[in-house]
Design a protein around this motif. Structure first.
Motif, short mmCIF file in Angstrom:
data_model
loop_
_atom_site.label_atom_id
_atom_site.label_comp_id
_atom_site.label_asym_id
_atom_site.label_seq_id
_atom_site.Cartn_x
_atom_site.Cartn_y
_atom_site.Cartn_z
N PRO A 193 9.24 60.92 13.84
CA PRO A 193 9.42 59.53 14.28
C PRO A 193 10.29 58.75 13.30
CG PRO A 193 7.20 59.87 13.42
CD PRO A 193 7.83 61.24 13.52
N ASP A 194 11.12 57.88 13.86
CA ASP A 194 12.03 57.06 13.05
C ASP A 194 11.30 55.79 12.64
OD1 ASP A 194 14.19 56.06 11.77
OD2 ASP A 194 15.35 55.59 13.57
N VAL A 195 10.87 55.72 11.39
CA VAL A 195 10.13 54.56 10.88
C VAL A 195 10.99 53.88 9.83
CG1 VAL A 195 7.89 55.58 11.34
CG2 VAL A 195 8.97 55.98 9.14
N PRO A 196 10.83 52.59 9.67
CA PRO A 196 11.64 51.89 8.65
C PRO A 196 11.23 52.30 7.24
CG PRO A 196 9.99 50.42 9.62
CD PRO A 196 9.97 51.68 10.43
N ASP A 197 12.17 52.21 6.33
CA ASP A 197 11.92 52.54 4.93
C ASP A 197 10.88 51.59 4.34
OD1 ASP A 197 13.73 54.56 5.03
OD2 ASP A 197 15.40 53.35 4.28
N GLN A 198 9.94 52.16 3.60
CA GLN A 198 8.93 51.36 2.94
C GLN A 198 9.41 50.77 1.62
OE1 GLN A 198 5.93 50.74 4.41
NE2 GLN A 198 6.76 51.86 6.17
N LEU A 199 10.53 51.25 1.15
CA LEU A 199 11.04 50.80 -0.14
C LEU A 199 12.47 50.31 0.04
CD1 LEU A 199 10.86 50.56 -3.26
CD2 LEU A 199 11.66 52.92 -3.38
N ASP A 200 12.72 49.10 -0.43
CA ASP A 200 14.08 48.56 -0.43
C ASP A 200 14.77 49.06 -1.70
OD1 ASP A 200 16.41 47.21 -0.17
OD2 ASP A 200 15.53 45.20 -0.09
N MET A 201 15.49 50.18 -1.55
CA MET A 201 16.05 50.84 -2.74
C MET A 201 17.05 49.95 -3.48
SD MET A 201 15.89 53.43 -4.68
CE MET A 201 14.96 54.58 -3.66
N PRO A 202 17.98 49.25 -2.82
CA PRO A 202 18.90 48.38 -3.58
C PRO A 202 18.16 47.30 -4.36
CG PRO A 202 19.76 48.79 -1.39
CD PRO A 202 18.38 49.33 -1.40
N ALA A 203 17.11 46.72 -3.74
CA ALA A 203 16.36 45.69 -4.45
C ALA A 203 15.61 46.28 -5.64
CB ALA A 203 15.39 45.00 -3.50
N PHE A 204 15.11 47.52 -5.46
CA PHE A 204 14.40 48.16 -6.57
C PHE A 204 15.34 48.42 -7.74
CE2 PHE A 204 13.47 52.30 -8.59
CZ PHE A 204 12.29 51.97 -9.23
N VAL A 205 16.52 48.96 -7.44
CA VAL A 205 17.48 49.24 -8.51
C VAL A 205 17.92 47.95 -9.20
CG1 VAL A 205 19.77 50.17 -9.01
CG2 VAL A 205 18.28 51.34 -7.39
N ALA A 206 18.11 46.88 -8.39
CA ALA A 206 18.52 45.61 -8.99
C ALA A 206 17.42 45.01 -9.85
CB ALA A 206 18.93 44.63 -7.89
#
Length: 640
Positions: free
Chosen positions: A492-505
């Motif tokens: 199933p296509d589920v949205p990402d639980q982690l905002d990777m760009p925000a985490f890196v920033a």
């Protein structure tokens, strides 16, 4: 005549020689790049030795193949009768062909040595010379065993299998016989250090010379029969292996009985390696068994040209093909069972002896194949069958299309390895279904069925053959594409639980990372102090450290006991000067970064992992010690 033989051997060997040379050089270069990514010109012993061992293995492989082609190739090509008509004895012919084989082998050694020198593998001249010596010895031993079974071999691929089995079995026998000899030498010559070396050299000479002598005797048997015929003594004729077409089962048994013996020895011998390197041995060996059994389905008909007889006499080709296919596949399944048998017996024995251990998380076949991934991650049925099915299906197709069995085997190994490698990521990714991998072997078997009439009529180069092959390639590609697409579609296509760009920033910079700086400093201190407290004895470098981990685990699980003087003294030495006081402000600081993920690659080491674990255990054990003494506030600070 000698020039004609030289030209003939050159034409027969050049493709195999070039293929193994290029393949060997590619393997050496690829392994060098895999194990040493910084520079190809500087190696340490941990990298140099595997490359040298691979070079020895490659020369041994070519020696085995070359020795098998020299004599068995004549029978497979149907040119042995022509050679017998030449004004030369069989023994002289054997010597001439062996000389040609040695020249070709030395050329292989020279090229691989050039690869090693070009890669900078040799530490010095003497080490390079020693590696070359091992390459020559290993290759000559492989060639000698290839010559032994080639003296009576009907096909090259069958001879290679028998030679490999004989080589492994003879190694086991020599190893077993050497044990009492070494024990007797140790009793008779207790102070002579050269006695085991002499014994090893003698065993090597026997391992090399005995198959050479046996090959010469077997191949030159015709010379002795001619001499006996000249004296009026009639020799016993060879047993006729061709029987009535009605007895297809017996005919196939006669054709494959040497293959049965060779595969039985080969599978049982390698079965003892399964408990040692199961995850590696099972895929490689079962793929090889499938290719070998598939290629040899029509090996005898290809070698003797009798496939035309099947078509000319209007034999039921479907019945012939099904019989040959079924018996070879049954042999392949039996060989894979023998490969699993030693490990299977060992697993059953351990489960009977230790019933409580049977509740472990590793499934039964995971224990048999000695891989904790089989079952929880890799589907058991798929892992047990995919290598054999792909090797067998591609092998039977290759054996049908190529006239020479050795060329068919090499082509089948390459194609089957390429096809099965497409499923390896999915195999390790959980959830691969059997139907996804079963389509390709089924398509190849049906295609071979459709090509049998053209094969029996010697019309494989007709347009219909290319149309059927093209349709088969399209069907295989579509099946693989559908199977891989379903791997994606069923999740199933589920949205990402982690905002990777925000985490890196949000990762703090080095200047802002106060908590990370304090933790890195503490990790460095605890690691340096622990290293300084290790005992200086070279024989037990980690004894005190291991003792600390055992006692610390007991304290964390059960609390601080009344008496633990050694552990207390060790902690006092580690925590001298109360240097952990600087960590008390860490819980109140924003989250820090100990190892910056922006600076890491897949090859980066993380020494902070072990140091941070040591720091955490030291703080926990000290806190429990202080809590037992009534200082709860120290325990709370250490816990923070």
């Amino acid at each position: 005549m000698i020039q004609a033989l030289l030209w003939k051997e050159y034409r027969e060997h050049r493709a195999i020689w070039l293929t193994l040379t290029v393949g060997g050089g590619t393997c050496l270069f690829g392994l060098a790049r895999l194990m040493e990514s910084d520079s190809l010109m500087t190696y340490h012993d941990g990298v140099r030795e595997p490359l040298q061992g691979l070079a020895v293995l490659l020369t041994w492989t070519y020696g085995l193949v070359c020795g098998s082609i020299l004599l068995a190739g004549e029978r497979e090509e149907g040119t042995m009768t022509f050679l017998d008509m030449l004004p030369i004895r069989r023994l002289q012919l054997w010597l001439l062909k062996c000389l040609i084989g040695v020249v070709l082998f030395l050329g292989q050694v020279a090229v691989l040595t050039g690869f090693l020198i070009g890669l900078g593998v040799g530490a010095d001249v003497w080490q390079t010379a020693l590696v070359v010596l091992w390459m020559v010895l290993a290759g000559l031993i492989g060639m000698s065993w290839g010559l032994l079974f080639s003296a009576r071999g009907e096909s090259v691929i069958g001879t290679i299998g028998l030679a490999l089995g004989g080589y492994i079995l003879s190694g086991f026998v020599l190893g077993i016989l050497s044990v009492p000899c070494v024990a007797v030498l140790a009793i008779l010559l207790p102070e002579n250090p050269y006695a085991p070396v002499v014994l090893g050299c003698l065993a090597g000479i026997i391992w090399l010379a005995s198959p050479i002598v046996g090959s010469a005797r077997i191949f030159s048997r015709t010379d002795r029969l001619r001499q006996a015929g000249a004296k009026g003594v009639r020799g016993r004729p060879d047993k006729d292996v061709w029987v009535s077409w009605l007895r297809l089962l017996w005919l196939n048994y006669v054709q494959m009985r040497r293959l049965i013996i060779g595969l039985t020895i080969f599978s049982l011998a390698l079965g003892f390696l399964l408990p040692v390197a199961g995850p590696v041995v099972w895929p490689i060996v079962t793929l090889f068994i499938g290719v070998l059994c598939g290629v040899t389905i029509c090996d005898d008909e290809q070698a003797h040209g009798s496939f035309r007889f099947l078509g000319d006499q209007r034999f039921p080709l479907g019945r012939v093909w099904i019989t040959k296919l079924g018996m070879r596949f049954a042999l392949a399944v039996f060989a894979t069972f023998l490969l699993m048998l030693p490990s299977l017996i060992l697993t059953i024995y351990y489960r009977i002896e230790s019933p409580s251990m049977s509740e472990r998380r590793v499934p039964f076949f995971g224990e048999v194949l000695h891989s904790c991934l089989v079952g929880p991650v890799v589907p058991t049925a798929v892992h047990l069958t995919i290598w054999l099915l792909y090797g067998f299906s591609v092998g039977q197709m290759s054996g049908l299309l190529f006239r020479k069995s050795v060329v068919a085997a090499f082509a089948a190994l390459g194609v089957s390895a390429m096809l099965v490698s497409l499923w390896v990521p999915s195999l390790l990714g959980i959830g691969l279904h059997f139907w996804q991998i079963a389509g390709v072997p089924l398509v190849l078997l049906l295609t071979a069925w459709a090509l049998v009439p053209a094969w029996a009529a010697n019309r494989l180069l007709a347009r219909g053959t290319f149309l059927r092959l093209g349709a088969a390639f399209v069907a295989v590609g579509l099946w693989i594409a559908v199977g891989l697409w379903y791997r994606v579609a069923e999740i199933p296509d589920v949205p990402d639980q982690l905002d990777m760009p925000a985490f890196v920033a949000g990762i703090p910079s080095l200047d802002e990372d106060k908590a990370g700086q304090l933790i890195r400093s503490a990790c460095a201190k605890v690691e340096s102090r622990e290293r300084a407290l290790r005992p200086p004895q070279p024989n037990v470098p980690n004894q005190q450290r291991d003792d600390f981990w055992a006692q610390a685990s007991e304290v964390i699980e059960r609390g601080w006991p009344d008496k633990k003087p050694k552990l207390a003294a060790w902690l006092d030495a580690i925590l001298q000067d109360n240097w952990t006081a600087e960590l008390r402000e860490v819980p109140d600081l924003p989250l820090g970064v100990v190892a910056d993920p922006r600076r890491l690659t897949i090859g980066s080491l993380l020494p902070q992992m072990q140091a941070s674990r040591l720091l955490a255990v030291v703080l926990a054990v000290r806190g429990l010690q202080m809590q037992a003494a009534g200082h709860d506030e120290i325990f709370a600070d250490n816990l923070g």
